[in-house]
Design a protein around this motif. Structure first.
Motif, PDB file in Angstrom:
ATOM      1  N   LYS A   1       2.474  12.053  67.753  1.00 49.57           N
ATOM      2  CA  LYS A   1       1.048  11.869  67.072  1.00 49.57           C
ATOM      3  C   LYS A   1      -0.328  11.928  67.983  1.00 49.57           C
ATOM      4  CE  LYS A   1       3.578  10.901  63.493  1.00 49.57           C
ATOM      5  NZ  LYS A   1       3.839  12.178  62.508  1.00 49.57           N
ATOM      6  N   SER A   2      -0.140  12.648  68.979  1.00 44.93           N
ATOM      7  CA  SER A   2      -1.249  12.792  69.695  1.00 44.93           C
ATOM      8  C   SER A   2      -2.010  14.188  69.615  1.00 44.93           C
ATOM      9  CB  SER A   2      -0.788  12.800  71.334  1.00 44.93           C
ATOM     10  OG  SER A   2       0.070  14.118  71.477  1.00 44.93           O
ATOM     11  N   ILE A   3      -1.623  14.885  68.648  1.00 42.88           N
ATOM     12  CA  ILE A   3      -2.307  16.104  68.219  1.00 42.88           C
ATOM     13  C   ILE A   3      -3.359  15.728  66.716  1.00 42.88           C
ATOM     14  CG2 ILE A   3      -2.234  18.512  67.268  1.00 42.88           C
ATOM     15  CD1 ILE A   3       0.257  18.965  68.895  1.00 42.88           C
ATOM     16  N   THR A   4      -4.333  16.363  66.954  1.00 45.54           N
ATOM     17  CA  THR A   4      -5.323  15.966  65.553  1.00 45.54           C
ATOM     18  C   THR A   4      -5.241  17.334  64.738  1.00 45.54           C
ATOM     19  OG1 THR A   4      -7.200  16.559  66.732  1.00 45.54           O
ATOM     20  CG2 THR A   4      -6.675  14.252  66.570  1.00 45.54           C
ATOM     21  N   VAL A   5      -5.203  17.220  63.497  1.00 43.15           N
ATOM     22  CA  VAL A   5      -5.338  18.351  62.432  1.00 43.15           C
ATOM     23  C   VAL A   5      -6.945  18.621  62.363  1.00 43.15           C
ATOM     24  CG1 VAL A   5      -5.016  19.130  60.203  1.00 43.15           C
ATOM     25  CG2 VAL A   5      -3.308  17.652  61.578  1.00 43.15           C
ATOM     26  N   LYS A   6      -7.142  19.940  62.517  1.00 47.76           N
ATOM     27  CA  LYS A   6      -8.773  20.457  62.263  1.00 47.76           C
ATOM     28  C   LYS A   6      -8.596  21.209  61.182  1.00 47.76           C
ATOM     29  CE  LYS A   6      -9.505  20.420  67.573  1.00 47.76           C
ATOM     30  NZ  LYS A   6      -9.916  21.274  68.579  1.00 47.76           N
ATOM     31  N   ARG A   7      -8.877  20.625  60.148  1.00 50.53           N
ATOM     32  CA  ARG A   7      -8.930  21.417  58.842  1.00 50.53           C
ATOM     33  C   ARG A   7     -10.071  22.277  58.780  1.00 50.53           C
ATOM     34  NH1 ARG A   7      -5.355  19.614  55.324  1.00 50.53           N
ATOM     35  NH2 ARG A   7      -4.326  17.341  55.713  1.00 50.53           N
ATOM     36  N   GLU A   8      -9.970  23.724  58.548  1.00 50.43           N
ATOM     37  CA  GLU A   8     -10.911  24.748  58.356  1.00 50.43           C
ATOM     38  C   GLU A   8     -10.337  25.522  57.162  1.00 50.43           C
ATOM     39  OE1 GLU A   8     -11.163  26.964  62.044  1.00 50.43           O
ATOM     40  OE2 GLU A   8     -11.401  25.004  63.318  1.00 50.43           O
ATOM     41  N   GLU A   9     -11.492  26.438  56.626  1.00 50.61           N
ATOM     42  CA  GLU A   9     -11.276  27.037  55.571  1.00 50.61           C
ATOM     43  C   GLU A   9     -10.451  28.497  55.981  1.00 50.61           C
ATOM     44  OE1 GLU A   9     -13.420  29.016  51.629  1.00 50.61           O
ATOM     45  OE2 GLU A   9     -14.586  28.141  53.098  1.00 50.61           O
ATOM     46  N   ILE A  10      -9.307  28.638  55.622  1.00 49.34           N
ATOM     47  CA  ILE A  10      -8.679  29.823  55.942  1.00 49.34           C
ATOM     48  C   ILE A  10      -8.399  31.090  54.770  1.00 49.34           C
ATOM     49  CG2 ILE A  10      -6.390  30.792  56.684  1.00 49.34           C
ATOM     50  CD1 ILE A  10      -5.687  27.666  57.631  1.00 49.34           C
ATOM     51  N   ASN A  11      -8.915  32.051  55.306  1.00 57.30           N
ATOM     52  CA  ASN A  11      -8.871  33.241  54.252  1.00 57.30           C
ATOM     53  C   ASN A  11      -7.634  33.726  54.458  1.00 57.30           C
ATOM     54  OD1 ASN A  11      -9.162  36.154  53.243  1.00 57.30           O
ATOM     55  ND2 ASN A  11     -11.406  35.910  53.175  1.00 57.30           N
TER      56      ASN A  11
ATOM     57  N   PHE B   1      -7.679  28.023  51.492  1.00 55.91           N
ATOM     58  CA  PHE B   1      -7.653  26.755  51.381  1.00 55.91           C
ATOM     59  C   PHE B   1      -7.852  26.010  52.725  1.00 55.91           C
ATOM     60  CE2 PHE B   1      -3.658  27.821  53.379  1.00 55.91           C
ATOM     61  CZ  PHE B   1      -3.084  26.738  53.929  1.00 55.91           C
ATOM     62  N   TYR B   2      -8.062  25.039  52.859  1.00 55.08           N
ATOM     63  CA  TYR B   2      -8.400  24.300  53.947  1.00 55.08           C
ATOM     64  C   TYR B   2      -6.946  23.298  54.672  1.00 55.08           C
ATOM     65  CZ  TYR B   2     -13.267  24.077  52.937  1.00 55.08           C
ATOM     66  OH  TYR B   2     -14.466  24.751  52.488  1.00 55.08           O
ATOM     67  N   SER B   3      -6.862  24.016  55.951  1.00 51.66           N
ATOM     68  CA  SER B   3      -5.730  23.461  56.915  1.00 51.66           C
ATOM     69  C   SER B   3      -6.039  23.879  58.196  1.00 51.66           C
ATOM     70  CB  SER B   3      -4.556  24.312  56.401  1.00 51.66           C
ATOM     71  OG  SER B   3      -3.341  23.666  57.223  1.00 51.66           O
ATOM     72  N   ASP B   4      -5.318  23.654  59.302  1.00 51.50           N
ATOM     73  CA  ASP B   4      -5.397  24.001  60.565  1.00 51.50           C
ATOM     74  C   ASP B   4      -4.691  25.236  60.879  1.00 51.50           C
ATOM     75  OD1 ASP B   4      -4.952  23.902  63.443  1.00 51.50           O
ATOM     76  OD2 ASP B   4      -5.310  21.911  63.510  1.00 51.50           O
ATOM     77  N   PRO B   5      -5.653  26.176  61.115  1.00 53.49           N
ATOM     78  CA  PRO B   5      -5.327  27.623  61.305  1.00 53.49           C
ATOM     79  C   PRO B   5      -4.138  27.832  62.549  1.00 53.49           C
ATOM     80  CG  PRO B   5      -7.603  27.465  62.072  1.00 53.49           C
ATOM     81  CD  PRO B   5      -7.000  26.031  61.369  1.00 53.49           C
TER      82      PRO B   5
ATOM     83  N   PHE C   1      12.644  30.473  53.040  1.00 54.73           N
ATOM     84  CA  PHE C   1      12.135  29.132  53.569  1.00 54.73           C
ATOM     85  C   PHE C   1      10.705  28.991  52.861  1.00 54.73           C
ATOM     86  CE2 PHE C   1      14.813  30.445  56.971  1.00 54.73           C
ATOM     87  CZ  PHE C   1      15.288  29.031  57.492  1.00 54.73           C
ATOM     88  N   THR C   2      10.387  27.733  52.158  1.00 52.95           N
ATOM     89  CA  THR C   2       9.425  27.293  51.380  1.00 52.95           C
ATOM     90  C   THR C   2       8.609  26.272  51.859  1.00 52.95           C
ATOM     91  OG1 THR C   2      10.678  27.958  49.227  1.00 52.95           O
ATOM     92  CG2 THR C   2       8.786  26.751  48.963  1.00 52.95           C
ATOM     93  N   VAL C   3       7.171  26.545  52.378  1.00 50.87           N
ATOM     94  CA  VAL C   3       6.490  25.553  52.916  1.00 50.87           C
ATOM     95  C   VAL C   3       5.454  25.023  51.772  1.00 50.87           C
ATOM     96  CG1 VAL C   3       4.629  25.170  54.597  1.00 50.87           C
ATOM     97  CG2 VAL C   3       6.677  26.698  55.112  1.00 50.87           C
ATOM     98  N   THR C   4       5.151  23.916  51.586  1.00 55.83           N
ATOM     99  CA  THR C   4       4.367  23.304  50.575  1.00 55.83           C
ATOM    100  C   THR C   4       3.231  22.688  51.397  1.00 55.83           C
ATOM    101  OG1 THR C   4       6.189  23.391  48.806  1.00 55.83           O
ATOM    102  CG2 THR C   4       4.047  21.908  48.433  1.00 55.83           C
ATOM    103  N   LEU C   5       2.082  22.935  51.113  1.00 57.16           N
ATOM    104  CA  LEU C   5       0.823  22.401  51.925  1.00 57.16           C
ATOM    105  C   LEU C   5      -0.089  21.919  50.786  1.00 57.16           C
ATOM    106  CD1 LEU C   5       0.512  24.672  54.991  1.00 57.16           C
ATOM    107  CD2 LEU C   5       1.466  22.313  54.914  1.00 57.16           C
ATOM    108  N   PRO C   6      -0.885  20.821  50.977  1.00 56.22           N
ATOM    109  CA  PRO C   6      -2.051  20.461  49.998  1.00 56.22           C
ATOM    110  C   PRO C   6      -2.969  21.398  49.993  1.00 56.22           C
ATOM    111  CG  PRO C   6      -2.006  18.993  52.206  1.00 56.22           C
ATOM    112  CD  PRO C   6      -0.655  20.056  52.419  1.00 56.22           C
ATOM    113  N   LEU C   7      -3.564  21.712  48.833  1.00 57.43           N
ATOM    114  CA  LEU C   7      -4.645  22.636  48.713  1.00 57.43           C
ATOM    115  C   LEU C   7      -6.104  22.457  48.992  1.00 57.43           C
ATOM    116  CD1 LEU C   7      -4.971  25.658  47.672  1.00 57.43           C
ATOM    117  CD2 LEU C   7      -5.091  24.822  45.462  1.00 57.43           C
TER     118      LEU C   7
END
Length: 547
Positions: free
Chosen positions: A392-402, A433-437, A539-545
């Motif tokens: 858990k030493s990585i931080t998620v950087k949420r950015e808007e992804i086109n 949506f917003y996630s870590d690119p 393979f199905t990936v489900t991520l928060p929107l």
């Protein structure tokens, strides 16, 4: 991996031997415990009859020890009326008493006249007979003669006792029983016990012929019926039937299907016995009832041992699988490092050789060194990233992804890298949506690489579909590759796990899908797979929107 298979067989044989051992022990324990239970029931059948006997004769003992001595409390002053009342209480409490004879006695000088005279001056004035439920019948003097044996025996005992009695002390229990009781089959005679001062008077009266006096005594004879005793079977689980029979009773038609025992009654009922009968089926039912909790405990212990054996086997199995995975990981990882290192070494040797190299050759060797160094760097980065994710030493950087630009960029890159890779995509009702690119890009790269790697030549196809679903975005990667068995769906996301097939012998250390799962979980999402052999995988990936 043949050596590993033999290890599995040895462990399985060990567990099988353990199960056989405890099963044999279970059977032996069940047989021994059942036989011991049967022996215990058999012993109880022979011994518990004493308890039934004690409970059955308890009313008789109470009558003998408590009720009969009440006559003494009247001190010889019982008359026909009070004797009738006393007899009524006897009939009410003790139904085995079928008749009571009351003797109204008197003690006088031997020279005195009396109605029925004993040679020591003890005589009977009158005899009364009492029966239950039929009123009282007053007997005449001729009745006395019909019972002279009872009277004579008691009169003789009393006169002998008076002649030798020590009036300085109370009579002992043995003296009381020998003198004032006369117990014969079906009959008890009792004479009230005189006081010490009365005994002294009787002694002087019987010795001094000049004294003219009369003193009253009471005597009662109880005629008993043993068949009126109420049998109290306190152990019906052992004794199916308990009856009162004569001592000489011995049936000749007793078959082998029944068990019989007996216990003799005492006192006035000594000519009778309790006769106990039970069928073998009745006792077998009792044996089964008592064995049931013992058998349940034995089975519980057996299942507990089986559980321990299963846990040991599972632990060994897991350890062996972990060892196999680690062995494969080291083997493949060594190969992954060895190949680029070997190429780098060959290119370096050519560069530092004595032969003249053209500009084109130097650029070619430089490109080889650069590509192999990138492979090593990518492999090391993957291991490092995996370790960082687990810690858990990585931080998620949420950015808007086109999504349109993001997906098209990876598809264009893979088309350049793999010209024979047929890539298509579809995006439904969502633009971004917003996630870590960076993390999401690693997921795309690994899943797309796997789709190409695990597909048959000429069928290297991948379809990427993206759609919103409630508050999530669902990204599915569908290929037409080799697929996998259903039992492997959960294992493919484990570290170092590799599907055994011709496409997986080189170039895999079993970290790709495990890395994807860690990345998706780190982004608060989920990943799953559905697959059929030779039909392909999804393979199905489900991520928060949301943000």
């Amino acid at each position: 991996m043949k050596a590993q298979k033999s290890i599995y067989r040895k462990n399985f044989s060990l567990i099988t031997a353990f199960l056989v051992l405890i099963t044999v022990s279970l059977v032996i324990a069940v047989i021994i415990s059942y036989n011991l239970t049967a022996k215990y029931v058999e012993n109880e059948f022979a011994s518990k009859k004493i308890e039934v006997l004690d409970q059955t004769v308890k009313p008789y003992n109470d009558f003998f020890q408590l009720k009969i001595p009440e006559i003494t409390s009247y001190q010889g002053f019982l008359d026909s009326a009070s004797a009738a009342n006393y007899s009524a209480t006897v009939f009410k409490s003790y139904p085995f008493v079928r008749r009571v004879l009351f003797y109204d006695l008197q003690i006088s000088n031997p020279a005195s006249k009396a109605t029925i005279t004993h040679n020591q001056g003890i005589s009977v004035k009158a005899v009364y007979q009492y029966k239950p439920k039929h009123g009282n019948v007053k007997g005449a003097k001729d009745m006395a003669w019909s019972n002279t044996d009872d009277f004579k025996q008691m009169a003789l005992k009393l006169s002998n006792f008076i002649s030798v009695a020590d009036t300085s002390r109370l009579p002992t229990q043995d003296e009381i029983f020998r003198t004032f009781y006369n117990v014969t089959p079906d009959k008890i005679s009792y004479l009230n016990i005189p006081r010490r001062e009365d005994i002294r008077i009787y002694q002087s009266l019987l010795k001094n012929g000049n004294v003219k006096a009369f003193y009253k005594q009471n005597m009662m004879t109880f005629l008993l019926d043993a068949h009126q005793l109420k049998v109290k079977n306190t152990h019906p689980e052992l004794y199916q039937q308990v009856t009162i029979q004569p001592v000489v009773y011995d049936p000749l038609d007793l078959d082998g299907g029944r068990k019989v025992t007996e216990a003799a009654l005492t006192g006035a009922f000594s000519n009778f016995k309790l006769y106990f009968i039970s069928t073998n089926e009745h006792l077998d039912h009792e044996i089964d009832r008592r064995f049931l909790p013992i058998g349940a405990i034995v089975l519980l212990i057996y299942f507990f041992l089986v559980l321990i054996g299963w846990l040991i086997y599972r632990n060994l199995n897991i350890n062996l699988k972990v060892f196999k995975l680690q062995y494969d990981f080291i083997n493949n990882f060594t190969h992954e490092f060895k190949t680029p290192v070997s190429v780098i070494k060959i290119a370096g040797s050519n560069l530092k050789g004595d032969a003249e190299l053209s500009e084109r050759q130097r650029r070619h060797y430089g490109k080889i060194l650069d590509e192999e160094a990138d492979k090593l760097n990518e492999l090391m980065n993957k291991l490092l990233s995996f370790t960082q994710l687990e810690n858990k030493s990585i931080t998620v950087k949420r950015e808007e992804i086109n999504l349109q630009q993001f997906v098209k960029g990876y598809i264009d890159t893979f088309k350049i890298k793999y010209p024979d890779f047929n890539l298509t995509y579809n995006i439904e009702n969502v633009s971004g949506f917003y996630s870590d690119p960076v993390l999401l890009g690693s997921v795309f790269q690994n899943l797309m690489e796997n789709a190409y790697k695990y597909s048959h030549p000429g069928k290297k196809e991948l379809f990427i579909n993206i759609k919103p679903e409630k508050r999530n975005i669902v990204i599915s990667f569908t290929d037409k590759g080799i697929g996998m068995a259903r039992y492997e769906h959960g294992d493919v996301f484990k570290k170092f796990y590799r599907i055994e097939n011709q496409y997986n012998q080189n170039g895999s250390v079993g970290l790709g899908l495990a890395f994807c799962k860690e990345l998706v979980n780190f982004m608060d999402g989920e990943i799953s797979v559905t697959s059929k052999i030779n039909e392909g995988s999804t393979f199905t990936v489900t991520l928060p929107l949301g943000v």
